[in-house]
Design an enzyme around this catalytic site. Sequence first.
Site, PDB file in Angstrom:
ATOM      1  N   ARG A 170       3.271 113.831  14.846  1.00  0.00           N
ATOM      2  CA  ARG A 170       3.483 112.127  16.177  1.00  0.00           C
ATOM      3  C   ARG A 170       3.839 112.366  17.476  1.00  0.00           C
ATOM      4  NH1 ARG A 170       5.494 108.822  12.681  1.00  0.00           N
ATOM      5  NH2 ARG A 170       6.625 107.408  14.632  1.00  0.00           N
ATOM      6  N   SER A 203      15.998  99.208  19.950  1.00  0.00           N
ATOM      7  CA  SER A 203      17.699  99.846  19.422  1.00  0.00           C
ATOM      8  C   SER A 203      17.736 100.320  18.221  1.00  0.00           C
ATOM      9  CB  SER A 203      19.056  98.725  19.949  1.00  0.00           C
ATOM     10  OG  SER A 203      18.542  97.576  18.852  1.00  0.00           O
ATOM     11  N   LEU A 217       2.284  92.556  40.144  1.00  0.00           N
ATOM     12  CA  LEU A 217       2.049  92.280  38.852  1.00  0.00           C
ATOM     13  C   LEU A 217       4.086  93.353  38.348  1.00  0.00           C
ATOM     14  CD1 LEU A 217       0.578  93.037  35.582  1.00  0.00           C
ATOM     15  CD2 LEU A 217       2.372  94.017  35.836  1.00  0.00           C
ATOM     16  N   ARG A 232       5.133  91.782  11.634  1.00  0.00           N
ATOM     17  CA  ARG A 232       6.721  90.525  12.368  1.00  0.00           C
ATOM     18  C   ARG A 232       7.159  91.330  13.869  1.00  0.00           C
ATOM     19  NH1 ARG A 232       6.507  95.111   9.588  1.00  0.00           N
ATOM     20  NH2 ARG A 232       7.197  97.055  10.679  1.00  0.00           N
ATOM     21  N   ARG A 241       0.890 106.487  13.288  1.00  0.00           N
ATOM     22  CA  ARG A 241      -0.336 106.570  12.145  1.00  0.00           C
ATOM     23  C   ARG A 241      -1.400 106.701  12.920  1.00  0.00           C
ATOM     24  NH1 ARG A 241       0.803 100.260  10.326  1.00  0.00           N
ATOM     25  NH2 ARG A 241       2.015 100.838  12.048  1.00  0.00           N
ATOM     26  N   TRP A 242      -1.515 106.485  13.835  1.00  0.00           N
ATOM     27  CA  TRP A 242      -3.076 107.328  15.256  1.00  0.00           C
ATOM     28  C   TRP A 242      -2.698 109.131  14.769  1.00  0.00           C
ATOM     29  CZ3 TRP A 242      -3.171 110.295  19.079  1.00  0.00           C
ATOM     30  CH2 TRP A 242      -4.793 110.136  19.880  1.00  0.00           C
ATOM     31  N   HIS A 294       2.437 108.781  20.656  1.00  0.00           N
ATOM     32  CA  HIS A 294       3.205 108.837  21.782  1.00  0.00           C
ATOM     33  C   HIS A 294       2.663 109.220  23.229  1.00  0.00           C
ATOM     34  CE1 HIS A 294       5.779 107.960  19.312  1.00  0.00           C
ATOM     35  NE2 HIS A 294       6.487 108.371  19.096  1.00  0.00           N
ATOM     36  N   ASP A 308       2.483  99.096  19.017  1.00  0.00           N
ATOM     37  CA  ASP A 308       2.980  99.379  17.295  1.00  0.00           C
ATOM     38  C   ASP A 308       1.518 100.575  16.827  1.00  0.00           C
ATOM     39  OD1 ASP A 308       4.451 100.598  15.189  1.00  0.00           O
ATOM     40  OD2 ASP A 308       3.903  98.178  14.020  1.00  0.00           O
TER      41      ASP A 308
END
Length: 241
Positions: free
Chosen positions: A34, A67, A132, A195, A25-26, A38, A21
Amino acid sequence: MTGASVEEGAATPRHVAIIMDGNGRWAARQGLPRVAGHRAGAEAVRKTLKAAVKAGVECLTLYAFSSENWRRSEEEVTDLKGLMRYYLERELDELAGQGVRLDFIGDPSAFGPELWKKLEAARDRTRDNDRLHLVIALNYGSRAEIVEATRAIARDVAAGNLDPDAVDETHLDAAMQTAALPPLDLLIRTSGEIRLSNFLLWQAAYAELMFVDTLWPDFDGDALDEALAAFSRRQRRYGGR
């Protein structure tokens, strides 16, 4: 963040999950669109993945697209799909070379046949790797997963293959998309939000939870090492004293 290695002999979590998350904001803090956040977040994935391999983590599950993310603007969703395609093509050889097995939970087919075909091909190419297990949650929602698992059990009961009184947590666990994965040990969320946002609700019942202020694009190998070191200092009681 300063580096912190896990002490020699300390417990390393087998299965780590991360809610990535803070990309938006970054980008806003940098005065960038935006999509730039990403892109930076995708680089953070690369750094974190390398650190997880080095630390001996067995399974890493990343919440890449929920979703609920379909509610974002069409432009942002299109950018995200393009980034998935770009980094999948760019990073697949390196993933395979590191012994990483790529897998997915959720419903990635919703991204369209072209991208889904590439995702399936990447999964098939890496299926025999065992260093992994990298699981990407795409178009994933935990409540929907629990509902579908319940429906699967209900179908078995209706078909007479399962006594309803015999249904227990083991049956539900086996019906989850994560049934083949190790139990979740550590769940990390970046960006200071506290959360779970509909992510691995069933699986996180006894996981250790960590909420860090770092925005996802600034998360790196040192940050993961710090989280693993903190995990090694916790006492997991599973309801006991």
